[in-house]
Design an enzyme around this catalytic site. Structure first.
Site, PDB file in Angstrom:
ATOM      1  N   ARG A  80      13.565 -50.943   9.002  1.00 34.76           N
ATOM      2  CA  ARG A  80      14.960 -50.447   8.974  1.00 34.76           C
ATOM      3  C   ARG A  80      15.296 -49.658   7.715  1.00 34.76           C
ATOM      4  O   ARG A  80      16.455 -49.526   7.330  1.00 34.76           O
ATOM      5  CB  ARG A  80      15.956 -51.587   9.151  1.00 34.76           C
ATOM      6  CG  ARG A  80      15.788 -52.305  10.473  1.00 34.76           C
ATOM      7  CD  ARG A  80      17.054 -52.981  10.916  1.00 34.76           C
ATOM      8  NE  ARG A  80      16.830 -53.599  12.199  1.00 34.76           N
ATOM      9  CZ  ARG A  80      16.345 -54.827  12.366  1.00 34.76           C
ATOM     10  NH1 ARG A  80      16.058 -55.565  11.312  1.00 34.76           N
ATOM     11  NH2 ARG A  80      16.167 -55.300  13.566  1.00 34.76           N
TER      12      ARG A  80
ATOM     13  N   LYS B 258      17.304 -34.651   5.416  1.00 31.20           N
ATOM     14  CA  LYS B 258      17.080 -34.470   6.853  1.00 31.20           C
ATOM     15  C   LYS B 258      15.619 -34.793   7.135  1.00 31.20           C
ATOM     16  O   LYS B 258      14.715 -34.197   6.529  1.00 31.20           O
ATOM     17  CB  LYS B 258      17.379 -33.028   7.275  1.00 31.20           C
ATOM     18  CG  LYS B 258      18.852 -32.745   7.443  1.00 31.20           C
ATOM     19  CD  LYS B 258      19.076 -31.391   8.096  1.00 31.20           C
ATOM     20  CE  LYS B 258      20.546 -31.099   8.274  1.00 31.20           C
ATOM     21  NZ  LYS B 258      20.796 -29.740   8.799  1.00 31.20           N
TER      22      LYS B 258
ATOM     23  N   GLU C 104      14.049 -18.541   2.508  1.00 30.18           N
ATOM     24  CA  GLU C 104      15.041 -19.603   2.279  1.00 30.18           C
ATOM     25  C   GLU C 104      15.641 -19.489   0.869  1.00 30.18           C
ATOM     26  O   GLU C 104      16.788 -19.861   0.653  1.00 30.18           O
ATOM     27  CB  GLU C 104      14.419 -20.989   2.498  1.00 30.18           C
ATOM     28  CG  GLU C 104      13.876 -21.236   3.905  1.00 30.18           C
ATOM     29  CD  GLU C 104      14.936 -21.638   4.936  1.00 30.18           C
ATOM     30  OE1 GLU C 104      16.127 -21.718   4.601  1.00 30.18           O
ATOM     31  OE2 GLU C 104      14.546 -21.862   6.107  1.00 30.18           O
TER      32      GLU C 104
ATOM     33  N   LYS D 178      21.419 -26.161  -3.105  1.00 34.64           N
ATOM     34  CA  LYS D 178      21.281 -27.126  -2.004  1.00 34.64           C
ATOM     35  C   LYS D 178      21.855 -28.483  -2.412  1.00 34.64           C
ATOM     36  O   LYS D 178      22.533 -29.141  -1.614  1.00 34.64           O
ATOM     37  CB  LYS D 178      19.817 -27.264  -1.593  1.00 34.64           C
ATOM     38  CG  LYS D 178      19.649 -28.281  -0.491  1.00 34.64           C
ATOM     39  CD  LYS D 178      18.924 -27.821   0.705  1.00 34.64           C
ATOM     40  CE  LYS D 178      19.082 -28.819   1.851  1.00 34.64           C
ATOM     41  NZ  LYS D 178      18.063 -28.723   2.854  1.00 34.64           N
TER      42      LYS D 178
ATOM     43  N   GLU E 157      26.576 -32.788   7.358  1.00 35.64           N
ATOM     44  CA  GLU E 157      26.841 -31.506   8.022  1.00 35.64           C
ATOM     45  C   GLU E 157      28.101 -31.537   8.886  1.00 35.64           C
ATOM     46  O   GLU E 157      28.112 -31.092  10.030  1.00 35.64           O
ATOM     47  CB  GLU E 157      25.613 -31.082   8.850  1.00 35.64           C
ATOM     48  CG  GLU E 157      25.607 -29.582   9.124  1.00 35.64           C
ATOM     49  CD  GLU E 157      24.279 -29.082   9.672  1.00 35.64           C
ATOM     50  OE1 GLU E 157      23.243 -29.333   9.037  1.00 35.64           O
ATOM     51  OE2 GLU E 157      24.306 -28.429  10.712  1.00 35.64           O
TER      52      GLU E 157
ATOM     53  N   ARG F  80      27.735 -27.787   4.941  1.00 39.11           N
ATOM     54  CA  ARG F  80      26.269 -27.809   5.037  1.00 39.11           C
ATOM     55  C   ARG F  80      25.781 -26.878   6.153  1.00 39.11           C
ATOM     56  O   ARG F  80      24.661 -26.362   6.099  1.00 39.11           O
ATOM     57  CB  ARG F  80      25.754 -29.244   5.255  1.00 39.11           C
ATOM     58  CG  ARG F  80      24.238 -29.318   5.202  1.00 39.11           C
ATOM     59  CD  ARG F  80      23.708 -30.725   4.996  1.00 39.11           C
ATOM     60  NE  ARG F  80      22.252 -30.697   4.946  1.00 39.11           N
ATOM     61  CZ  ARG F  80      21.489 -31.724   4.597  1.00 39.11           C
ATOM     62  NH1 ARG F  80      22.040 -32.861   4.257  1.00 39.11           N
ATOM     63  NH2 ARG F  80      20.174 -31.621   4.583  1.00 39.11           N
TER      64      ARG F  80
ATOM     65  N   ASN G  99      22.545 -22.952   7.637  1.00 39.04           N
ATOM     66  CA  ASN G  99      21.911 -22.456   8.855  1.00 39.04           C
ATOM     67  C   ASN G  99      22.039 -20.941   9.008  1.00 39.04           C
ATOM     68  O   ASN G  99      21.802 -20.409  10.096  1.00 39.04           O
ATOM     69  CB  ASN G  99      22.518 -23.150  10.087  1.00 39.04           C
ATOM     70  CG  ASN G  99      22.239 -24.644  10.091  1.00 39.04           C
ATOM     71  OD1 ASN G  99      21.166 -25.073   9.641  1.00 39.04           O
ATOM     72  ND2 ASN G  99      23.184 -25.445  10.559  1.00 39.04           N
TER      73      ASN G  99
ATOM     74  N   HIS H 128      19.744 -19.021  11.278  1.00 39.86           N
ATOM     75  CA  HIS H 128      18.932 -19.971  12.045  1.00 39.86           C
ATOM     76  C   HIS H 128      19.197 -19.942  13.552  1.00 39.86           C
ATOM     77  O   HIS H 128      18.335 -20.344  14.322  1.00 39.86           O
ATOM     78  CB  HIS H 128      19.105 -21.391  11.489  1.00 39.86           C
ATOM     79  CG  HIS H 128      18.329 -21.619  10.214  1.00 39.86           C
ATOM     80  ND1 HIS H 128      18.528 -20.858   9.082  1.00 39.86           N
ATOM     81  CD2 HIS H 128      17.338 -22.501   9.898  1.00 39.86           C
ATOM     82  CE1 HIS H 128      17.704 -21.283   8.123  1.00 39.86           C
ATOM     83  NE2 HIS H 128      16.976 -22.275   8.595  1.00 39.86           N
TER      84      HIS H 128
ATOM     85  N   HIS I 145      15.816 -19.706  15.548  1.00 43.04           N
ATOM     86  CA  HIS I 145      15.294 -20.716  16.481  1.00 43.04           C
ATOM     87  C   HIS I 145      14.985 -20.095  17.834  1.00 43.04           C
ATOM     88  O   HIS I 145      13.991 -20.460  18.471  1.00 43.04           O
ATOM     89  CB  HIS I 145      16.281 -21.867  16.618  1.00 43.04           C
ATOM     90  CG  HIS I 145      16.263 -22.773  15.417  1.00 43.04           C
ATOM     91  ND1 HIS I 145      17.257 -23.685  15.151  1.00 43.04           N
ATOM     92  CD2 HIS I 145      15.375 -22.897  14.405  1.00 43.04           C
ATOM     93  CE1 HIS I 145      16.970 -24.326  14.021  1.00 43.04           C
ATOM     94  NE2 HIS I 145      15.841 -23.855  13.557  1.00 43.04           N
TER      95      HIS I 145
ATOM     96  N   HIS J 194       8.458 -20.214  10.363  1.00 46.02           N
ATOM     97  CA  HIS J 194       9.902 -20.472  10.339  1.00 46.02           C
ATOM     98  C   HIS J 194      10.624 -19.523   9.366  1.00 46.02           C
ATOM     99  O   HIS J 194      11.645 -18.921   9.705  1.00 46.02           O
ATOM    100  CB  HIS J 194      10.151 -21.934   9.963  1.00 46.02           C
ATOM    101  CG  HIS J 194      11.602 -22.265   9.817  1.00 46.02           C
ATOM    102  ND1 HIS J 194      12.486 -22.244  10.876  1.00 46.02           N
ATOM    103  CD2 HIS J 194      12.339 -22.597   8.728  1.00 46.02           C
ATOM    104  CE1 HIS J 194      13.699 -22.550  10.449  1.00 46.02           C
ATOM    105  NE2 HIS J 194      13.640 -22.773   9.146  1.00 46.02           N
TER     106      HIS J 194
HETATM  107  N1  GLY Z   1      17.743 -27.045   6.173  1.00 50.21           N
HETATM  108  C1  GLY Z   1      19.127 -27.140   6.308  1.00 50.21           C
HETATM  109  C2  GLY Z   1      19.707 -28.409   5.775  1.00 50.21           C
HETATM  110  O1  GLY Z   1      19.025 -29.148   5.106  1.00 50.21           O
HETATM  111  O2  GLY Z   1      20.833 -28.690   6.051  1.00 50.21           O
END
Ligand code: GLY
Length: 385
Positions: free
Chosen positions: A128, A150, A192, A234, A244, A248, A252, A255, A259, A273
């Site tokens: 957990r 993430k 990025e 970041k 997000e 946040r 994107n 993106h 995608h 990517h």
């Molecule tokens: N790669 C986008 C984020 O971490 O929100």
């Protein structure tokens, strides 16, 4: 001794540091010792890496940890995006449990985004939730995926659809490790880096216009500055909006287009990517200009800069596919960023000022894509006619 920069991701009791410097893997023992000694000391340290990175950096990391009196075991997974799946996750979790992982164990993700996402997700669900450290070895992982918590894996339905927010306890971004990175991956990570300038920091974008080549060539000072500025941006976004719910989403930028292109290209070597993000950011600025949000000169400057460092900015370098706007838009409708059937785009008012839009008319997107596809279509080969 090489300079080490320290940033914090301010998340109250889950706050953590990002260290950026040139030989951090070789000095990981000193930097990880406080964590290894936390919670009563004697914590099991289990390194997860892939076969490629193991050959380059695992020995250095193991020696560094041993030098600080930290015993560590390594678990090696196959390289590549295919390892971000349920089967590899299951195998990894079972091997770690068989090896005696307990609640105080510390996982270390040594590698690029795949290793970081997979290990982070294993850390999120094993017992957990246990602690983990990110040691990213690609530019893309250093400036994006290793920071912000993430984690996740891919499924046949799409990328990163199964995962968890689980913040690392420490990030060690060793810019010296990037010397072994293939140029194409360096460029993919650079997309990025440029994103942070384009979405919120025009001054950084202007700096990149002057220093982008040096960053891509791995010039140490330029590289450290680029990683530092990117991680600072970041860290600020993640501290303000970890899950997000708001800003946040600006990360994107590019993106939604990216995608859709990646789905068409199969998430492999045909289109990395970061390359998809470079094309996506170019299209996002062009869409912004087409909709009257952004001066066309800014969209031109974005395209020119990304092309100048040798990133793709359109469909021209993705030859051999029958692109259609309809198919790309169909992919966008299924994107996890879409909500209530509305496509979501990050658009811009100018370089350095992005915003999220959920009310772009699909006909506008179709027009932009059709133009972009036809402009770069290869000339008709009439030789056999
Ligand atoms: N790669 C986008 C984020 O971490 O929100």
């Amino acid at each position: 001794m090489n300079q080490v920069e320290r940033l914090s991701v301010a998340l109250d009791e889950r706050r953590y540091d990002i260290l950026i410097g040139e030989d951090l893997i070789a000095r990981a023992g000193e930097h990880m010792a406080p964590l290894a000694q936390a919670a009563g000391g004697g914590r099991r340290v289990m390194i997860v890496t892939d076969e490629t990175v193991a050959g380059l950096h695992l020995g250095t990391l193991e020696r560094a940890l041993a030098g600080a009196g930290i015993a560590a075991e390594a678990f090696v997974v196959p390289p590549g995006e295919a390892s971000k799946d349920f089967a590899t996750l299951q195998h990894l979790c079972e091997r770690l449990l068989e090896a005696g992982l307990d609640r105080r164990s510390l996982l270390v993700a040594l590698g690029g985004g795949v290793v970081g996402d997979l290990t982070g997700f294993a850390a999120a669900i094993l017992l957990r939730g246990i602690d983990f450290v990110q040691i990213p070895t690609t530019l893309l992982a250093q400036v994006d995926s290793s920071v912000g918590g993430k984690t996740g894996i891919d499924t046949p339905q799409g990328k990163n659809l199964v995962g968890a927010f689980h913040q690392p306890r420490l990030v060690l971004a060793d810019t010296g490790a990037l010397a072994s990175l293939p140029r194409r991956e360096m460029l993919a990570g650079y997309a990025e880096v440029a994103k942070y300038g384009l979405l919120g920091d025009a001054g950084f974008f202007h700096w990149l216009q002057g220093h982008g080549h040096a960053v891509v060539e791995g010039e140490p000072n330029a590289l450290r500055q680029a990683v530092l500025t990117s991680c600072r941006a970041k860290a600020a976004v993640v501290a303000a909006d970890e899950r997000e719910a708001g800003q946040r989403a600006l990360l994107n930028l590019g993106h939604t287009f990216a995608h859709a292109l990646e789905i068409e290209c199969g998430f492999g070597q045909d289109l990395l990517h970061g390359e998809a993000v470079a094309i996506g950011m170019t299209l996002a600025f062009e869409l912004s200009a087409q909709l009257g949000h952004c001066p066309p000169e800014d969209a031109d400057a974005v395209r020119r800069h990304l092309a100048a460092v040798d990133l793709p900015t359109g469909f021209g370098r993705l030859g051999g596919r029958a692109w259609t706007a309809e198919r790309l838009i169909e992919h966008m409708r299924k994107d996890k960023k879409a909500s209530g059937g509305r496509l979501t785009f990050v658009l811009a008012r100018r370089i350095g000022e992005a915003f999220v839009s959920r009310d772009v008319d699909e006909a506008e997107v179709a027009h932009l894509l059709t133009e972009a596809i036809t402009q770069t279509a290869p000339p008709l080969d009439l030789a056999g006619e």
